[in-house]
Design a protein around this motif. Structure first.
Motif: not given
Length: 370
Positions: A146, A148, A175, A177, A181, A187-190, A192
């Motif tokens: 992540s 984030r 990032v 939301d 989740t 979720s895709h947090e890679t 931003a």
């Protein structure tokens, strides 16, 4: 009391109230008429789009910038890189940065749980001057979980890998939301973005306004090109604009007219356009946006664990089958999307189902997956 005396008392009261009622009715009629006259104008204005929003000037292509950088300040969600022979580019990048500040750290002692190697991309208008800010996109290049809460370390941006830096980027990363989740919709947090993280540091080559310029349609369409040319000729004179093809309108500006003023006036002209039936699907969070009055015809799609049946249902077919979605024919697109979300259909499967409906002709609009 005599009838004549009673009539003399009642008649003035009746006339007074009748006059008030007549005035109120007249005001209501005037307001209703005005509202009816305004409604067509408001409805037509919603379909009017300025030429600047439909076209771009020839040569005014956006400049794409790219850079390699590091996201720092992650909460133990960065690249799983360890110093030493298997350190990789993330560890080496941190070592190089520390050397710029005259800090030497042995590679064997570096642990990269709070740092991630990222790729930074952006698109900049060629008319942006040095000092102008723009948005940048940040994407992980390693195995970070992540981004984030992280901050992008100052990263040079180039238009050509072998060229000089034209801009730089840094700042706190945002990032999305991305919806649920849960295990059904991870979720895709890679990836931003930094809204104003980029700063242009050098002027870009800018196109000039020539006596003969082309307006390039962002979405080529012959009907739209014809309406643009008609609007320009009506405002600037005949033979000012000529349609070359579905994606180009040639504009000829007389030498006696200031070219920037003329182009500004042309780009502010508005034309009426027809809403295109189009479905836009976000492949990451499953958001479905439908333009126009779009309905779905009879079809059956079986994808993975989901079976979508629209129309052609047997009267006695009421058995509840897990993963089965049954809807009547002629249902709006948003109702279909809501039904798929209700059974927790993954975003990628929603996109595949709508693409299949388009292929069999149940949906006539254009499908765009982002």
């Amino acid at each position: 009391m005599t009838s004549s005396r009673l009539l003399s008392l009642v008649t003035p009261m009746m006339l007074f109230h009748a006059t008030r009622v007549a005035k109120v009715c007249a005001r209501v009629m005037v307001a209703t008429t005005a509202l009816l006259l305004l409604m067509p104008t408001t409805a037509s204005a919603q379909n009017d789009i300025k030429i600047r929003d439909l076209t771009s000037a020839e040569g005014a292509l956006p400049v794409r910038l790219v850079g390699y950088g590091l996201a720092v300040g992650l909460d133990n969600t960065g690249d799983r890189a360890i110093g030493g022979q298997t350190g990789g580019p993330t560890v080496q990048s941190v070592i190089n940065i520390l050397r710029r500040f005259n800090v030497e750290v042995p590679a064997d002692l570096i642990r990269m749980r709070n740092v991630a190697a990222v790729l930074v991309t952006a698109e900049v208008s060629p008319f942006l001057r040095a000092g102008g800010r723009f948005e940048v996109q940040v994407s992980s290049m390693g195995d970070a979980r992540s981004l984030r809460g992280g901050t992008l370390f100052m990263t040079p941006l180039v238009a050509d890998p072998s060229g000089p830096p034209l801009a730089s980027a840094q700042g706190s990363m945002l990032v999305s939301d991305g919806g649920s989740t849960t295990r059904f919709q991870p979720s895709h947090e890679t990836a931003a973005r930094i809204p104003t993280g980029g700063v242009l540091e050098a002027d870009l080559p800018r196109p000039t306004i020539a006596a003969t310029s082309r307006l390039l349609l962002r979405e080529p369409d012959l009907g739209t090109a014809m309406r643009i040319a008609t609007a320009i000729n009506g405002a600037m004179g005949e033979k000012t604009a000529t349609v070359e093809d579905e994606g180009s309108v040639m504009v000829t500006i007389p030498d006696s007219v200031q070219k920037p003023v003329a182009m500004a006036k042309i780009r502010d002209l508005a034309i009426s356009t027809e809403a295109r039936p189009r479905i836009i699907i976000d492949g990451r969070d499953g958001t479905v946006v439908a333009g126009g009055d779009m309905v779905v015809g009879a079809a059956t799609v079986s994808h993975g664990a989901i079976t979508l049946a629209i129309g052609n249902l047997a009267p006695n077919d009421t058995a509840a089958i897990p993963g089965s979605v049954r809807l009547p024919a002629g249902i709006p697109v948003q109702r279909v999307a809501s039904a798929l979300h209700a059974v927790r259909t993954p975003p990628s499967e929603i996109a595949a189902i709508f693409a299949a409906l388009r292929e069999v002709g149940a949906v006539t609009g254009e499908i765009i997956v982002r």
